[in-house]
Design a protein around this motif. Structure first.
Motif, short mmCIF file in Angstrom:
data_model
loop_
_atom_site.label_atom_id
_atom_site.label_comp_id
_atom_site.label_asym_id
_atom_site.label_seq_id
_atom_site.Cartn_x
_atom_site.Cartn_y
_atom_site.Cartn_z
N GLY A 110 0.80 -1.22 0.00
CA GLY A 110 0.00 0.00 0.00
C GLY A 110 0.83 1.27 0.00
O GLY A 110 2.06 1.25 -0.10
N ALA A 111 0.16 2.39 0.15
CA ALA A 111 0.80 3.70 -0.01
C ALA A 111 1.97 3.89 0.96
O ALA A 111 3.05 4.36 0.55
CB ALA A 111 -0.23 4.80 0.19
N SER A 112 1.80 3.55 2.23
CA SER A 112 2.89 3.75 3.18
C SER A 112 4.07 2.83 2.88
O SER A 112 5.23 3.20 3.10
CB SER A 112 2.41 3.52 4.62
N ALA A 113 3.78 1.64 2.34
CA ALA A 113 4.86 0.74 1.94
C ALA A 113 5.63 1.32 0.76
O ALA A 113 6.82 1.03 0.58
CB ALA A 113 4.30 -0.64 1.59
N GLY A 114 4.97 2.12 -0.06
CA GLY A 114 5.67 2.80 -1.14
C GLY A 114 6.73 3.75 -0.60
O GLY A 114 7.82 3.88 -1.18
N LEU A 115 6.43 4.40 0.51
CA LEU A 115 7.41 5.26 1.17
C LEU A 115 8.58 4.42 1.67
O LEU A 115 9.75 4.80 1.49
CB LEU A 115 6.74 5.99 2.33
N ASP A 116 8.28 3.27 2.28
CA ASP A 116 9.34 2.38 2.73
C ASP A 116 10.24 1.96 1.57
O ASP A 116 11.46 1.89 1.71
CB ASP A 116 8.74 1.12 3.38
N LEU A 117 9.62 1.65 0.44
CA LEU A 117 10.39 1.22 -0.72
C LEU A 117 11.29 2.33 -1.24
O LEU A 117 12.45 2.09 -1.59
CB LEU A 117 9.45 0.75 -1.83
N CYS A 118 10.78 3.55 -1.29
CA CYS A 118 11.61 4.67 -1.75
C CYS A 118 12.81 4.88 -0.83
O CYS A 118 13.94 5.09 -1.30
CB CYS A 118 10.78 5.95 -1.83
N LEU A 119 12.60 4.79 0.47
CA LEU A 119 13.70 4.94 1.42
C LEU A 119 14.69 3.79 1.27
O LEU A 119 15.91 3.98 1.38
CB LEU A 119 13.16 4.99 2.85
N HIS A 120 14.18 2.60 1.00
CA HIS A 120 15.05 1.44 0.77
C HIS A 120 15.93 1.67 -0.45
O HIS A 120 17.13 1.38 -0.43
CB HIS A 120 14.19 0.19 0.57
N MET A 121 15.37 2.22 -1.52
CA MET A 121 16.16 2.48 -2.72
C MET A 121 17.21 3.55 -2.46
O MET A 121 18.34 3.47 -2.96
CB MET A 121 15.25 2.86 -3.88
N ILE A 122 16.86 4.56 -1.68
CA ILE A 122 17.84 5.59 -1.35
C ILE A 122 18.99 4.98 -0.56
O ILE A 122 20.17 5.28 -0.80
CB ILE A 122 17.17 6.74 -0.55
N ARG A 123 18.66 4.12 0.39
CA ARG A 123 19.72 3.47 1.17
C ARG A 123 20.58 2.59 0.28
O ARG A 123 21.80 2.55 0.42
CB ARG A 123 19.12 2.64 2.32
#
Length: 314
Positions: A156-169
């Motif tokens: 869901g939407a909040s997991a999309g935020l998690d994914l973006c942060l994961h890619m930045i890391r």
């Protein structure tokens, strides 16, 4: 500079589109430089997105020049994606561009054939439909996101935020991702394997009940804490502590504490030359062996391998 292209399609979910734009646009390198160039590409200059309209910066041709493409969900996943958008995604993926989806944006990737033979996830309410419609996709409805190398999907939407942060890391290391997480007022340590928050009967707790305690744990995780210490800090019984943690985070209090310690260890592995044994002690683990066991379980590699991989940004 790494270019992230957010793909706006007809009937795009605006929240899903805004997430990668804001998270990547605000990411900064340690010297203050922007970590990414962010563009919005669309099939049309002006798109209907539910109750609003979205003006795009570029057409689909810009996708070929992107390093990462993020595909948001659409309100009606039964409507076919414009063929030219699907072809642009295929061409970009074939050229080595990283492609990610947010929420039901996974349906667009599956329609383009980019998820065939791959593990993937989407919003739990749509996971059965994704599996039925695209049987060649290995759908996991339980996780927050799936990183399968060049193709990533989120729930869901909040997991999309998690994914973006994961890619930045993955791109720039924990310190840059942690700074981006702070700007988004989001936790950095929700890994992809964490279960989705599937709420069949909403708990009778305010979502922010644990926020003061979570902040306290961040500051005191290096101390030799017990479950009783956490309960005392949260001003509740150990039984209430367990109940609230499971309701609000899907984890036990001890597991949350362990994940915080591992994240702190990741930051030290990336930013210092301290020995693994020293880091183990500084972040609060009882012994180096215990530290190595939990680190490998949560990070997927041992501390030394993690340092080698991520010390200079991965």
């Amino acid at each position: 500079m790494h270019t992230v292209a957010a793909l706006a399609l007809p009937d795009t979910i605006a929240f899903d589109l805004a997430t990668p734009i804001e998270v990547f646009r605000r990411a900064r390198m340690p010297d203050g430089r922007a970590a990414y160039r962010v563009v919005v590409c669309g099939t049309e200059p002006l798109l209907e997105a539910g109750p609003i309209r979205i003006a795009t910066d570029h057409g689909l041709d810009e996708l070929a020049r992107a390093d990462t493409i993020v595909v948001p969900g659409r309100h009606d996943i039964t409507v076919p994606t414009p063929p030219d958008a699907l072809e642009s995604l295929r061409v970009a993926a074939a050229a080595g561009t990283r492609v990610a989806s947010i929420c039901v944006g996974a349906f667009t990737l599956a329609e383009a054939g980019l998820l065939d033979g791959r593990p993937a996830t989407t919003h739990w309410a749509a996971s059965d439909l994704l599996a039925q419609r695209y049987p060649r996709v290995d759908v996991d409805p339980q996780v927050l996101y799936v990183d399968d190398g060049p193709v990533l999907t989120s729930a869901g939407a909040s997991a999309g935020l998690d994914l973006c942060l994961h890619m930045i890391r993955r791109d720039h290391g924990t310190a840059v991702a942690a700074d981006a997480a702070r700007l988004a007022v989001a936790p950095l340590h929700r890994d992809g394997g964490q279960a989705q928050f599937i709420v069949h009967n909403p708990p009778d707790l305010a979502p922010a009940t644990l926020e003061p305690l979570l902040g306290w744990i961040e500051e005191h995780a290096h101390e030799p804490l017990t479950l009783a210490d956490l309960a005392t800090a949260g001003r509740m019984s150990t039984r209430s502590l367990h109940r609230r943690f499971h309701a609000e985070t899907g984890q036990s209090p001890v597991e949350w504490l362990t994940r915080v310690r591992v994240r702190h260890a990741q930051e030290l592995l990336e930013t210092t030359d301290h020995a693994v044994e020293t880091i183990s002690d500084r972040v609060g683990f009882a012994s180096p062996n215990t530290f190595r066991t939990h680190f490998r379980r949560l990070a997927g590699v041992n501390p030394r391998t993690y340092r080698t991989t991520f010390r200079n940004g991965g």
